[in-house]
Design a protein around this motif. Structure first.
Motif, PDB file in Angstrom:
ATOM      1  N   ALA A  79      -7.889   1.538  -7.303  1.00 21.29           N
ATOM      2  CA  ALA A  79      -8.309   2.147  -6.043  1.00 21.29           C
ATOM      3  C   ALA A  79      -9.822   2.157  -5.993  1.00 21.29           C
ATOM      4  O   ALA A  79     -10.481   2.164  -7.042  1.00 21.29           O
ATOM      5  N   PRO A  80     -10.378   2.168  -4.805  1.00 21.75           N
ATOM      6  CA  PRO A  80     -11.836   2.211  -4.688  1.00 21.75           C
ATOM      7  C   PRO A  80     -12.394   3.480  -5.341  1.00 21.75           C
ATOM      8  O   PRO A  80     -11.723   4.514  -5.337  1.00 21.75           O
ATOM      9  N   VAL A  81     -13.581   3.388  -5.881  1.00 28.54           N
ATOM     10  CA  VAL A  81     -14.185   4.576  -6.497  1.00 28.54           C
ATOM     11  C   VAL A  81     -14.819   5.487  -5.446  1.00 28.54           C
ATOM     12  O   VAL A  81     -15.115   6.641  -5.722  1.00 28.54           O
ATOM     13  N   LYS A  82     -15.041   4.966  -4.249  1.00 30.66           N
ATOM     14  CA  LYS A  82     -15.613   5.782  -3.174  1.00 30.66           C
ATOM     15  C   LYS A  82     -14.798   5.583  -1.892  1.00 30.66           C
ATOM     16  O   LYS A  82     -14.165   4.553  -1.705  1.00 30.66           O
ATOM     17  N   ASN A  83     -14.856   6.592  -1.022  1.00 33.28           N
ATOM     18  CA  ASN A  83     -14.287   6.461   0.318  1.00 33.28           C
ATOM     19  C   ASN A  83     -12.815   6.038   0.312  1.00 33.28           C
ATOM     20  O   ASN A  83     -12.437   5.083   0.967  1.00 33.28           O
ATOM     21  N   VAL A  84     -12.026   6.757  -0.466  1.00 36.14           N
ATOM     22  CA  VAL A  84     -10.607   6.427  -0.550  1.00 36.14           C
ATOM     23  C   VAL A  84      -9.880   6.760   0.753  1.00 36.14           C
ATOM     24  O   VAL A  84      -8.949   6.072   1.141  1.00 36.14           O
ATOM     25  N   GLY A  85     -10.325   7.796   1.428  1.00 35.78           N
ATOM     26  CA  GLY A  85      -9.717   8.139   2.716  1.00 35.78           C
ATOM     27  C   GLY A  85      -8.607   9.164   2.582  1.00 35.78           C
ATOM     28  O   GLY A  85      -8.390   9.734   1.510  1.00 35.78           O
ATOM     29  N   ALA A  86      -7.896   9.397   3.678  1.00 34.89           N
ATOM     30  CA  ALA A  86      -6.855  10.431   3.724  1.00 34.89           C
ATOM     31  C   ALA A  86      -5.670  10.036   2.848  1.00 34.89           C
ATOM     32  O   ALA A  86      -5.423   8.856   2.607  1.00 34.89           O
ATOM     33  N   LEU A  87      -4.938  11.025   2.365  1.00 38.44           N
ATOM     34  CA  LEU A  87      -3.851  10.773   1.419  1.00 38.44           C
ATOM     35  C   LEU A  87      -2.454  10.900   2.028  1.00 38.44           C
ATOM     36  O   LEU A  87      -1.468  10.559   1.385  1.00 38.44           O
ATOM     37  N   ALA A  88      -2.358  11.395   3.257  1.00 42.91           N
ATOM     38  CA  ALA A  88      -1.033  11.707   3.814  1.00 42.91           C
ATOM     39  C   ALA A  88      -0.147  10.470   3.899  1.00 42.91           C
ATOM     40  O   ALA A  88       1.057  10.538   3.682  1.00 42.91           O
ATOM     41  N   ASN A  89      -0.750   9.334   4.212  1.00 36.60           N
ATOM     42  CA  ASN A  89      -0.009   8.080   4.310  1.00 36.60           C
ATOM     43  C   ASN A  89      -0.558   7.081   3.308  1.00 36.60           C
ATOM     44  O   ASN A  89      -1.743   7.110   2.972  1.00 36.60           O
ATOM     45  N   SER A  90       0.308   6.195   2.860  1.00 35.60           N
ATOM     46  CA  SER A  90      -0.138   5.174   1.921  1.00 35.60           C
ATOM     47  C   SER A  90      -1.183   4.286   2.569  1.00 35.60           C
ATOM     48  O   SER A  90      -1.041   3.882   3.717  1.00 35.60           O
ATOM     49  N   PRO A  91      -2.263   3.954   1.844  1.00 39.40           N
ATOM     50  CA  PRO A  91      -3.222   2.999   2.386  1.00 39.40           C
ATOM     51  C   PRO A  91      -2.626   1.591   2.450  1.00 39.40           C
ATOM     52  O   PRO A  91      -3.068   0.777   3.260  1.00 39.40           O
ATOM     53  N   ILE A  92      -1.632   1.320   1.590  1.00 41.05           N
ATOM     54  CA  ILE A  92      -0.977   0.007   1.652  1.00 41.05           C
ATOM     55  C   ILE A  92      -0.063   0.007   2.862  1.00 41.05           C
ATOM     56  O   ILE A  92       0.756   0.918   3.021  1.00 41.05           O
ATOM     57  N   PHE A  93      -0.191  -0.964   3.745  1.00 38.31           N
ATOM     58  CA  PHE A  93       0.720  -0.953   4.889  1.00 38.31           C
ATOM     59  C   PHE A  93       1.682  -2.114   4.890  1.00 38.31           C
ATOM     60  O   PHE A  93       2.623  -2.142   5.682  1.00 38.31           O
ATOM     61  N   ASN A  94       1.518  -3.063   3.976  1.00 39.86           N
ATOM     62  CA  ASN A  94       2.562  -4.077   3.777  1.00 39.86           C
ATOM     63  C   ASN A  94       2.891  -4.150   2.293  1.00 39.86           C
ATOM     64  O   ASN A  94       2.022  -4.474   1.479  1.00 39.86           O
ATOM     65  N   TYR A  95       4.128  -3.801   1.949  1.00 41.01           N
ATOM     66  CA  TYR A  95       4.630  -3.912   0.581  1.00 41.01           C
ATOM     67  C   TYR A  95       5.421  -5.222   0.533  1.00 41.01           C
ATOM     68  O   TYR A  95       6.557  -5.277   0.993  1.00 41.01           O
ATOM     69  N   PRO A  96       4.793  -6.299  -0.013  1.00 47.20           N
ATOM     70  CA  PRO A  96       5.425  -7.617   0.100  1.00 47.20           C
ATOM     71  C   PRO A  96       6.715  -7.703  -0.721  1.00 47.20           C
ATOM     72  O   PRO A  96       6.778  -7.198  -1.846  1.00 47.20           O
TER      73      PRO A  96
END
Ligand code: GTQ
Length: 354
Positions: free
Chosen positions: A209-226
């Motif tokens: 994961a990025p060390v900065k600016n990860v963003g909100a946690l409520a939803n997965s940042p991954i939006f396509n699980y191949p």
């Protein structure tokens, strides 16, 4: 000082009494206590299977009837026959099969409802979620979190130009229950792409994961699980792990930042039933929708037997007993309202001995 009520007029019969209090918006609890607080769940939803072979011709006919743009979303809703008129597949979940033809666009909008796509058939379509586009491949699991802008299109790929069909799963009935639904149309048909394709997966899709600016946690940042990745995991487990007597080899999709479900209201799973698997019975309070990816087999739901093949969808209502069996290696995608039941500490499940 006042004489008792019964002194002035005859004691009302119960029904008279009920009729009288109805005008005051009152009802007697004792007439409905047993159904309000049942000994165990008795879902009005019924076990149902939608054969893709039967549904697909009508889905294609709908493509002649209306464009994706006019329809906004050209979807045949999988409505549970036990919940008529409610556009629900379980009490809490909506499911539908969406069709997008080559060259079409399903216009950009956003809503408070969370959505998942599970790609069923065809290639060459994309979806854009909050400024990043992803190509859809059969078996990919894609999320559209609450209030994320999203539009879909089908531009074809590698010289292939064909209809694309996916299963939509949304928490529409939950938001209806809470009267918490909002929606908004975009000013443009297709939203502007602002992040390069694959950039989110590079940041979050490799157990990093990025060390900065990860963003909100409520939803997965991954939006396509191949599918290629999930399928590979199951294939390895088939060779290395003991098979679970109820689930076969079953994994849940996770938000890599929290370990929780990809979206707060819907849990999603992928499982492999090895060839000739004969599962034990299992029941849980989260009514669950299954989509068959590969292989053939059967689901016995509260004693009712459904034979399944690829692309079929079936629903197991809350607390119904499910026994899964396979002929060849079978892969099943599934989703339910498990995260909310877990959060509320009301989830129950039972693994039966045979
Ligand atoms: O793709 O946004 O099946 O808003 C139902 C409602 C799909 C969508 C559905 C929707 C969508």
């Amino acid at each position: 000082m006042n004489a008792p009520y019964a002194f002035h007029e005859p004691a009302p019969t119960r029904q008279d009494f009920y009729d009288r209090i109805r005008g005051l918006n009152l009802t007697p609890l004792w007439e409905s206590l047993h159904s309000l607080v049942p000994r165990e769940p008795r879902s009005p939803a019924t076990p149902t299977l939608w054969r893709y072979r039967d549904v697909q011709p009508y889905l294609m006919q709908s493509g002649q009837l209306i464009t994706a743009e006019e329809a906004v979303r050209r979807v045949l809703v999988l409505e549970n026959p036990g919940l008529p008129g409610l556009s629900s597949i379980t009490q809490s979940l909506y499911a539908g099969l969406q069709l997008i033809l080559p060259g079409e666009v399903a216009p950009s909008h956003r809503h408070a409802q969370s959505a998942l796509r599970f790609i069923v058939d065809g290639k060459g379509a994309y979806t854009t979620v909050d400024g990043e586009r992803t190509l859809m491949h059969p078996g990919d699991f894609i999320i559209t979190p609450s209030w994320a802008w999203h539009d879909h299109g089908n531009e074809g790929i590698d010289g292939v130009s064909e209809p694309v069909v996916w299963l939509d799963g949304l928490d529409i009935p939950m938001l209806r229950f809470f009267d918490a639904g909002f929606a908004e149309n975009d000013t443009e048909l297709s939203q502007r792409v602002t992040h390069p394709e694959g950039s989110t997966f590079a940041r979050f899709g490799y157990n990093m994961a990025p060390v900065k600016n990860v963003g909100a946690l409520a939803n997965s940042p991954i939006f396509n699980y191949p599918y290629a990745r999930s399928r590979e995991a199951l294939d390895t487990l088939k060779r290395t792990d003991a098979v679970d007597a109820w689930h076969g080899h079953k994994l849940r999709y996770v938000n890599p930042l929290t370990g929780g479900s990809p979206m707060p209201t819907i849990a999603t799973f992928l499982q492999l039933l090895p060839a000739a698997f004969a599962g034990k019975r299992h029941r849980a309070t989260d009514g669950t929708v299954y989509c068959v990816v590969e292989g053939r087999g059967s689901a016995v739901i509260d004693g009712q037997r459904f034979e399944f093949e690829p692309h079929d969808v079936f629903v197991v209502p809350s607390w119904a007993e499910l026994r899964l069996s396979s002929i060849d290696d079978a892969v099943l995608f599934s989703f339910s309202d498990r995260p909310l039941q877990s959060a509320a500490s009301i989830l129950r499940e039972a693994f039966l001995d045979n």
